[in-house]
Write a protein that holds these residues in place. Sequence first.
Motif, PDB file in Angstrom:
ATOM      1  N   VAL A  43      40.574  77.890  91.886  1.00 61.60           N
ATOM      2  CA  VAL A  43      39.524  78.638  92.594  1.00 61.60           C
ATOM      3  C   VAL A  43      38.589  79.289  91.571  1.00 61.60           C
ATOM      4  O   VAL A  43      37.365  79.230  91.707  1.00 61.60           O
ATOM      5  N   TYR A  44      39.160  79.857  90.524  1.00 59.75           N
ATOM      6  CA  TYR A  44      38.294  80.397  89.467  1.00 59.75           C
ATOM      7  C   TYR A  44      37.429  79.286  88.876  1.00 59.75           C
ATOM      8  O   TYR A  44      36.254  79.460  88.598  1.00 59.75           O
ATOM      9  N   CYS A  45      38.083  78.153  88.671  1.00 59.41           N
ATOM     10  CA  CYS A  45      37.393  77.015  88.066  1.00 59.41           C
ATOM     11  C   CYS A  45      36.191  76.614  88.933  1.00 59.41           C
ATOM     12  O   CYS A  45      35.116  76.297  88.431  1.00 59.41           O
ATOM     13  N   MET A  46      36.367  76.699  90.261  1.00 55.39           N
ATOM     14  CA  MET A  46      35.273  76.326  91.175  1.00 55.39           C
ATOM     15  C   MET A  46      34.043  77.203  90.926  1.00 55.39           C
ATOM     16  O   MET A  46      32.942  76.701  90.724  1.00 55.39           O
ATOM     17  N   VAL A  47      34.250  78.532  90.922  1.00 53.22           N
ATOM     18  CA  VAL A  47      33.073  79.399  90.746  1.00 53.22           C
ATOM     19  C   VAL A  47      32.518  79.268  89.331  1.00 53.22           C
ATOM     20  O   VAL A  47      31.296  79.280  89.124  1.00 53.22           O
ATOM     21  N   GLU A  48      33.416  79.088  88.385  1.00 51.42           N
ATOM     22  CA  GLU A  48      32.975  78.993  86.999  1.00 51.42           C
ATOM     23  C   GLU A  48      32.106  77.743  86.788  1.00 51.42           C
ATOM     24  O   GLU A  48      31.075  77.791  86.120  1.00 51.42           O
ATOM     25  N   ARG A  49      32.524  76.639  87.387  1.00 49.98           N
ATOM     26  CA  ARG A  49      31.756  75.397  87.191  1.00 49.98           C
ATOM     27  C   ARG A  49      30.379  75.489  87.826  1.00 49.98           C
ATOM     28  O   ARG A  49      29.414  74.914  87.346  1.00 49.98           O
ATOM     29  N   ARG A  50      30.280  76.238  88.911  1.00 46.05           N
ATOM     30  CA  ARG A  50      28.961  76.398  89.538  1.00 46.05           C
ATOM     31  C   ARG A  50      28.047  77.245  88.653  1.00 46.05           C
ATOM     32  O   ARG A  50      26.851  76.986  88.532  1.00 46.05           O
ATOM     33  N   ALA A  51      28.648  78.261  88.031  1.00 42.99           N
ATOM     34  CA  ALA A  51      27.855  79.099  87.124  1.00 42.99           C
ATOM     35  C   ALA A  51      27.449  78.273  85.899  1.00 42.99           C
ATOM     36  O   ALA A  51      26.300  78.283  85.470  1.00 42.99           O
ATOM     37  N   GLU A  52      28.393  77.527  85.396  1.00 46.98           N
ATOM     38  CA  GLU A  52      28.141  76.680  84.234  1.00 46.98           C
ATOM     39  C   GLU A  52      27.110  75.601  84.567  1.00 46.98           C
ATOM     40  O   GLU A  52      26.302  75.206  83.732  1.00 46.98           O
ATOM     41  N   GLY A  53      27.153  75.149  85.812  1.00 45.58           N
ATOM     42  CA  GLY A  53      26.240  74.090  86.259  1.00 45.58           C
ATOM     43  C   GLY A  53      24.835  74.582  86.526  1.00 45.58           C
ATOM     44  O   GLY A  53      23.966  73.794  86.881  1.00 45.58           O
ATOM     45  N   GLY A  54      24.609  75.887  86.368  1.00 49.92           N
ATOM     46  CA  GLY A  54      23.240  76.380  86.389  1.00 49.92           C
ATOM     47  C   GLY A  54      22.803  77.172  87.600  1.00 49.92           C
ATOM     48  O   GLY A  54      21.639  77.589  87.666  1.00 49.92           O
ATOM     49  N   PHE A  55      23.685  77.369  88.587  1.00 48.83           N
ATOM     50  CA  PHE A  55      23.249  78.163  89.742  1.00 48.83           C
ATOM     51  C   PHE A  55      22.850  79.568  89.275  1.00 48.83           C
ATOM     52  O   PHE A  55      23.467  80.126  88.360  1.00 48.83           O
ATOM     53  N   ALA A  56      21.816  80.121  89.920  1.00 44.51           N
ATOM     54  CA  ALA A  56      21.315  81.436  89.523  1.00 44.51           C
ATOM     55  C   ALA A  56      22.318  82.514  89.892  1.00 44.51           C
ATOM     56  O   ALA A  56      22.534  83.469  89.143  1.00 44.51           O
ATOM     57  N   ALA A  57      22.915  82.372  91.066  1.00 37.95           N
ATOM     58  CA  ALA A  57      23.929  83.336  91.513  1.00 37.95           C
ATOM     59  C   ALA A  57      25.070  82.547  92.126  1.00 37.95           C
ATOM     60  O   ALA A  57      24.846  81.480  92.714  1.00 37.95           O
ATOM     61  N   VAL A  58      26.269  83.072  91.961  1.00 37.97           N
ATOM     62  CA  VAL A  58      27.458  82.397  92.497  1.00 37.97           C
ATOM     63  C   VAL A  58      28.281  83.435  93.244  1.00 37.97           C
ATOM     64  O   VAL A  58      28.527  84.535  92.725  1.00 37.97           O
ATOM     65  N   SER A  59      28.694  83.079  94.449  1.00 37.72           N
ATOM     66  CA  SER A  59      29.455  84.027  95.251  1.00 37.72           C
ATOM     67  C   SER A  59      30.926  83.633  95.311  1.00 37.72           C
ATOM     68  O   SER A  59      31.253  82.448  95.339  1.00 37.72           O
ATOM     69  N   THR A  60      31.753  84.647  95.386  1.00 34.67           N
ATOM     70  CA  THR A  60      33.152  84.393  95.748  1.00 34.67           C
ATOM     71  C   THR A  60      33.155  84.123  97.248  1.00 34.67           C
ATOM     72  O   THR A  60      32.127  84.279  97.897  1.00 34.67           O
ATOM     73  N   GLU A  90      42.395  93.321  88.822  1.00 30.57           N
ATOM     74  CA  GLU A  90      42.131  92.443  87.668  1.00 30.57           C
ATOM     75  C   GLU A  90      41.771  91.029  88.121  1.00 30.57           C
ATOM     76  O   GLU A  90      40.892  90.378  87.560  1.00 30.57           O
ATOM     77  N   GLU A  91      42.481  90.564  89.154  1.00 30.67           N
ATOM     78  CA  GLU A  91      42.203  89.200  89.631  1.00 30.67           C
ATOM     79  C   GLU A  91      40.804  89.112  90.247  1.00 30.67           C
ATOM     80  O   GLU A  91      40.162  88.063  90.205  1.00 30.67           O
ATOM     81  N   THR A  92      40.342  90.214  90.815  1.00 26.21           N
ATOM     82  CA  THR A  92      38.977  90.214  91.361  1.00 26.21           C
ATOM     83  C   THR A  92      37.958  90.278  90.227  1.00 26.21           C
ATOM     84  O   THR A  92      36.940  89.582  90.253  1.00 26.21           O
ATOM     85  N   CYS A  93      38.272  91.113  89.213  1.00 21.24           N
ATOM     86  CA  CYS A  93      37.372  91.210  88.046  1.00 21.24           C
ATOM     87  C   CYS A  93      37.183  89.848  87.384  1.00 21.24           C
ATOM     88  O   CYS A  93      36.105  89.531  86.881  1.00 21.24           O
ATOM     89  N   GLU A  94      38.249  89.049  87.410  1.00 21.04           N
ATOM     90  CA  GLU A  94      38.208  87.754  86.736  1.00 21.04           C
ATOM     91  C   GLU A  94      37.107  86.847  87.307  1.00 21.04           C
ATOM     92  O   GLU A  94      36.452  86.111  86.573  1.00 21.04           O
ATOM     93  N   TYR A  95      36.918  86.929  88.619  1.00 20.16           N
ATOM     94  CA  TYR A  95      35.811  86.162  89.223  1.00 20.16           C
ATOM     95  C   TYR A  95      34.487  86.541  88.554  1.00 20.16           C
ATOM     96  O   TYR A  95      33.700  85.687  88.159  1.00 20.16           O
ATOM     97  N   ALA A  96      34.254  87.856  88.494  1.00 18.32           N
ATOM     98  CA  ALA A  96      32.973  88.328  87.951  1.00 18.32           C
ATOM     99  C   ALA A  96      32.822  87.893  86.499  1.00 18.32           C
ATOM    100  O   ALA A  96      31.764  87.408  86.087  1.00 18.32           O
ATOM    101  N   ARG A  97      33.913  88.029  85.730  1.00 20.31           N
ATOM    102  CA  ARG A  97      33.857  87.644  84.308  1.00 20.31           C
ATOM    103  C   ARG A  97      33.489  86.180  84.161  1.00 20.31           C
ATOM    104  O   ARG A  97      32.624  85.814  83.380  1.00 20.31           O
ATOM    105  N   ARG A  98      34.177  85.335  84.933  1.00 22.34           N
ATOM    106  CA  ARG A  98      33.954  83.882  84.793  1.00 22.34           C
ATOM    107  C   ARG A  98      32.523  83.520  85.183  1.00 22.34           C
ATOM    108  O   ARG A  98      31.888  82.687  84.552  1.00 22.34           O
ATOM    109  N   ILE A  99      32.038  84.098  86.273  1.00 25.76           N
ATOM    110  CA  ILE A  99      30.688  83.738  86.740  1.00 25.76           C
ATOM    111  C   ILE A  99      29.652  84.208  85.726  1.00 25.76           C
ATOM    112  O   ILE A  99      28.758  83.460  85.317  1.00 25.76           O
ATOM    113  N   LYS A 100      29.830  85.462  85.285  1.00 23.35           N
ATOM    114  CA  LYS A 100      28.814  86.031  84.392  1.00 23.35           C
ATOM    115  C   LYS A 100      28.836  85.403  83.003  1.00 23.35           C
ATOM    116  O   LYS A 100      27.826  85.373  82.309  1.00 23.35           O
TER     117      LYS A 100
END
Length: 678
Positions: A43-60, A90-100
């Motif tokens: 699930v982290y990987c999903m949001v991270e790949r979208r951020a990496e793939g260039g989306f301006a904003a990524v939501s959980t 911490e697990e919620t923070c991880e989403y933000a870290r990965r996206i940002k």
Amino acid sequence: MTEFKMLLSPMTFRGKVYRNRMIAAPTLFAHSVYFIPDIRENVYCMVERRAEGGFAAVSTGELPANCEEGTTSFVDGPIDYTKFEGEIFEETCEYARRIKSHGAIAYLEFSHEGCMANVEPPYQPWGPVSYTRDDGVQVLGMDEAMMAKVEEDFRRVGEYARKCGFDGVLVHGGHGFLLQQFVSPYFNTRTDEYGGSAENRAKFPKRLLQAVRKGIGEDGILEFRFSAEDGIPGGMTIDDTVEFMRQIDGIPDIVHVSNGLKWRGNHTKTFSSFLDPHGLNAGYAAKVRQALEKSKVSVIGGFNSPELCEEILEKGWADFIEFGRQGFADPSFPNKIRDGQADHIRRCVRCFNCYPGSFEHPTDVPLTERGWTDEQVRTVFNPAAMGRCAINPESGFDLDPRTLPPVVRRGRVLVAGGGAAGLQAALTAVSRGHEVTLVEKSGRLGGIINFTDGDGLKADLRYFKDMLIREVNESKADVRLNTDVTEELLAEVKPDTVIIATGSLPFVPPIPGIGKAEKILDAYAHPEKLGKRVAVAGGGLAGCEFGLFLAEEYGLEISVIEMKDLIAPELYCYYRNALLEHMDAAGIRQYTGTKCLSFDEDGVNVLRDGKEEKILADSVVYSFGMRANDAEADRITACVRAVCPNAAITRVGDAKRARKIVDAVHDGYLAAMEAGTA
Ligand SMILES: Cc1cc2nc3c(=O)[nH]c(=O)nc-3n(C[C@H](O)[C@H](O)[C@H](O)COP(=O)(O)O)c2cc1C
């Protein structure tokens, strides 16, 4: 080459830079990472790949606004929004870290489902008014104290998001949830200051949005997801929504226009299918945008092409485009546009593999009642089974491609067969550094999905097929058409791995007169010659889609004949709902529990309700399923064993077992990923 200037133009507010106009919408409950450890990393990987793939904003995905009356599905424990430490925090923070970490703006989504919340005793759902739901659950109408409690919950989640490091929140007030319930005259029949006029109905939602603003702070982004309409008689219309937007203008930074009521699935425009237009909520967004002076507008619903997105932005109908399922199909959508690679975007085919939805068509039957075991049901209905994409084999919460073994020995890979499985296998094998030869017996690549060439309803699948072919032709693979796998060829290529993707053949049952009927794949080639009345024998996916194609595109009168008691028995939920609804609307006659006895020049003799009768037709087409072409696969296997005894041999796609496109693409990918790993 199109430049997609609007899509790529940045925008800044509250000191946060949106690097373009593409936002990755929520696709899987945020709390799945707390309660389903098996899929946490994916699930982290999903949001991270979208951020990496260039989306301006990524939501959980969603979190519930509270774990009492406002809880959502799958929440297996309490979430304390006042606790800024510990595992859940911490697990919620991880989403933000990965996206940002990839330069995207990170949103935390939350919702309150109001009167539709699925809560366990001692809690009861709360809504605008007290009533007993159809499922017998008693809903409590909210008084001032209850409103104040939820207001404080909204503030808290806003604050929690800020403390977790998110740039903003996505408040989900649409799809029939609490805020929409207050705006909707259908749900809100209050006679006090929160009901009646548009201004009154907006009062409580406005308080909630202001509470979130307090929590997230002046530098936090507030995006607000809302439905354009309820989509039911007496429900909220776009006029109500526009009026509501005027009341809240400036509180959300972005109003995110979706549609409908969640529990009505694809009866509304929330989840569009391959039979709906793309970008189907854009007209509503335009009206919302006209009404707003301060807040920006984004729109969601069936977007998969940069061309349409650019057009919507150019027309001024929205400021941002949101992508749900497209995020699975190709998380690098924005970067490919930026890099002039728009032609290489895998465009979502809206097949619902990533999200099966629910049973809604009156004739649908839960899988357990069709004889599926609980284990089989879990293969499609649990969060871990979601996210699987028909056209992107690296997608899905059950697979993390980064955990697949690396190549230790680059070698020669021979792919036999140029359908979807073979094409995907060839592309993946090339990307892993192998020397690839792809041989195709016929004169063209594409295999069975070449049927999409003439079928306007399958334009997205055709695009995918054409893209695969183009990419393989542009790749380093040595593509040989009109070529059989022979001992000579094997002696020349000397493969280390042979991937057999030789496909399937139509099943031809020994029904008298079957020679007078035509195979479906042949009939696709000349629909104009079929006459006015066509009987389709075999009411599975292929037969139904072919019937619909003839009815919608050629205006023909169609009868579909199915021996089982269910039309399209292998389908379920949103895909089946969509298909059946269109078939019903097109007036297709559906004969279930009907056995074909024999075929004549003028129709099909059938056994129905214990009686023999004739279904008259100008032509009869049959579609009784496909069977793996075992003879060809066995022949190739024997040849390989004789000439290259050490070569690894794998069968993929229909050559293994006739199934769907999703299986072909995933099989081809996995077989190629395995080559040279041991
Ligand atoms: C697997 C999956 C999970 C989803 N989970 C959420 C969610 O947690 N919250 C939410 O608001 N929407 C969720 N959605 C809905 C999407 O955000 C979006 O509204 C929907 O997919 C329609 O947009 P599309 O046509 O671009 O796919 C989910 C969609 C999918 C496919």
